[in-house]
Write a protein that holds these residues in place. Structure first.
Motif, mmCIF file in Angstrom:
data_model
loop_
_atom_site.group_PDB
_atom_site.id
_atom_site.type_symbol
_atom_site.label_atom_id
_atom_site.label_comp_id
_atom_site.label_asym_id
_atom_site.label_seq_id
_atom_site.Cartn_x
_atom_site.Cartn_y
_atom_site.Cartn_z
ATOM 1 N N SER A 163 0.826 -1.207 0.000
ATOM 2 C CA SER A 163 0.000 0.000 0.000
ATOM 3 C C SER A 163 0.862 1.259 0.000
ATOM 4 O O SER A 163 2.063 1.215 0.251
ATOM 5 C CB SER A 163 -0.941 -0.017 1.210
ATOM 6 N N LYS A 164 0.207 2.394 -0.287
ATOM 7 C CA LYS A 164 0.937 3.667 -0.345
ATOM 8 C C LYS A 164 0.298 4.744 0.511
ATOM 9 O O LYS A 164 0.798 5.864 0.557
ATOM 10 C CB LYS A 164 1.036 4.134 -1.800
ATOM 11 N N THR A 165 -0.818 4.414 1.169
ATOM 12 C CA THR A 165 -1.490 5.405 2.022
ATOM 13 C C THR A 165 -1.837 4.759 3.362
ATOM 14 O O THR A 165 -1.977 3.535 3.456
ATOM 15 C CB THR A 165 -2.803 5.895 1.373
ATOM 16 N N VAL A 166 -1.985 5.590 4.385
ATOM 17 C CA VAL A 166 -2.367 5.071 5.706
ATOM 18 C C VAL A 166 -3.760 4.453 5.650
ATOM 19 O O VAL A 166 -3.991 3.341 6.135
ATOM 20 C CB VAL A 166 -2.309 6.196 6.769
ATOM 21 N N GLY A 169 -3.611 1.118 3.853
ATOM 22 C CA GLY A 169 -2.952 0.082 4.656
ATOM 23 C C GLY A 169 -3.856 -0.447 5.749
ATOM 24 O O GLY A 169 -3.953 -1.665 5.973
ATOM 25 N N VAL A 181 4.484 -1.733 3.741
ATOM 26 C CA VAL A 181 4.479 -0.271 3.840
ATOM 27 C C VAL A 181 5.900 0.283 3.779
ATOM 28 O O VAL A 181 6.873 -0.423 4.048
ATOM 29 C CB VAL A 181 3.790 0.205 5.147
ATOM 30 N N TYR A 183 8.761 2.540 5.326
ATOM 31 C CA TYR A 183 9.140 2.994 6.678
ATOM 32 C C TYR A 183 10.657 3.036 6.714
ATOM 33 O O TYR A 183 11.323 2.048 6.394
ATOM 34 C CB TYR A 183 8.596 2.001 7.702
ATOM 35 N N GLU A 189 5.459 8.284 8.028
ATOM 36 C CA GLU A 189 4.050 8.650 7.846
ATOM 37 C C GLU A 189 3.122 7.442 7.932
ATOM 38 O O GLU A 189 1.960 7.582 8.290
ATOM 39 C CB GLU A 189 3.834 9.327 6.473
ATOM 40 N N GLU A 190 3.643 6.244 7.592
ATOM 41 C CA GLU A 190 2.777 5.061 7.579
ATOM 42 C C GLU A 190 2.852 4.250 8.880
ATOM 43 O O GLU A 190 2.324 3.139 8.961
ATOM 44 C CB GLU A 190 3.124 4.193 6.355
ATOM 45 N N VAL A 193 -0.215 2.432 10.292
ATOM 46 C CA VAL A 193 -0.574 1.119 9.721
ATOM 47 C C VAL A 193 0.123 0.020 10.521
ATOM 48 O O VAL A 193 -0.475 -1.020 10.849
ATOM 49 C CB VAL A 193 -0.172 1.027 8.228
#
Length: 262
Positions: A163-166, A169, A181, A183, A189-190, A193
């Motif tokens: 995934s690319k968004t919170v 995810g 994700v 990190y 930012e994630e 998740v």
């Protein structure tokens, strides 16, 4: 936290470092800082053997990695030892160097059947949706539902999304087993998740742990610092690191083991 870890509640145990294989299948349209040559069969066999000798059991591939799946199917010995992660949704044309996406449930089934053939196996340990960034739209298309149906049919052991968004995810973890994700030292930012996964015993794989080789000037030993941060975070199963350099591989495993307190 030991070097061998459960991947959430999937029943899979994975090494804290997994081998990413984009560089054995594709050299066009990739975002690494240095040029590289796709290794020959002998070099790939040696890299896989070295990975195993160093304690790795996780290998990550995708249809979007050019010939990676096909080559692993030919060169990977002892299928039972390996936890194989592959993906659906992104297609790559080796001739043109272009990617395109197809998230339809029909394509999911075709893609999984093709991966089984290419990888020369009758089951896939984990299949992730290879997101184009519009995570929630993709989830609404039934892509993950199609993967979950194939899991019920016994072809896949765990499903999820790279995934690319919170929001994407978290939604993935509510419907499936694993989220992959981004990190690293400069990108957390994630993290929500990962926290969501830890609270629910779901699986987390980490991509771009070293920002695809762009982590310079982040302290004395950015790779060690990144490993310490990531592998010290509750809920993280494994870091996927793509390398075709035997020395880098050995150093990465040493640093991962150090980060795990071994």
């Amino acid at each position: 936290m030991s070097f061998m870890r459960p991947l959430g509640n999937t029943g899979l145990t994975v090494s804290a470092l997994g081998l990413g294989t984009v560089k054995i299948g594709r050299d066009k349209g990739v975002k690494y800082p240095g040029a590289f040559t796709i290794p020959d069969d002998r070099a790939v066999i040696e890299l896989i053997a070295q990975s195993r000798n160093l304690g790795l059991n996780l290998i990550d591939t995708a249809p979007a990695y050019g010939r990676s799946e096909e080559r692993l199917g030919q060169l990977l010995q002892d299928r039972q030892h390996w936890v194989i992660v592959t993906k659906v949704g992104e297609e790559f044309d080796n001739d043109s160097g272009d990617s395109h996406f197809d998230f339809s449930p029909e394509h999911v089934r075709t893609s999984v059947e093709r991966s089984l053939k290419r990888l020369n196996t009758d089951y896939l340990d984990c299949v992730l949706v290879h997101s184009d960034g519009n995570d929630l739209d993709v989830l609404n298309m039934g892509t993950l539902d199609a993967l979950n149906d194939l899991k019920k049919a016994g072809l896949i052991r765990a499903t999820g999304m790279s995934s690319k968004t919170v929001a994407g995810g978290i939604d993935t973890l509510n419907q499936a087993d694993v989220a992959m994700v981004t990190y690293n030292l400069t990108h957390d930012e994630e993290l929500p998740v990962i926290e969501h996964a830890a609270a629910r015993n779901k699986g987390i794989l980490i991509k771009k742990a070293f920002a695809s080789g762009h982590l310079h000037n982040q302290g004395k030993d950015p790779v060690q610092e990144s490993m310490n941060k990531i592998l010290g975070t509750a809920g993280v199963g494994s870091i996927i690191a793509g390398t075709i350099n035997p020395q880098h591989l050995r150093e990465n495993v040493e640093k991962a083991r150090r980060a795990c307190g071994e």
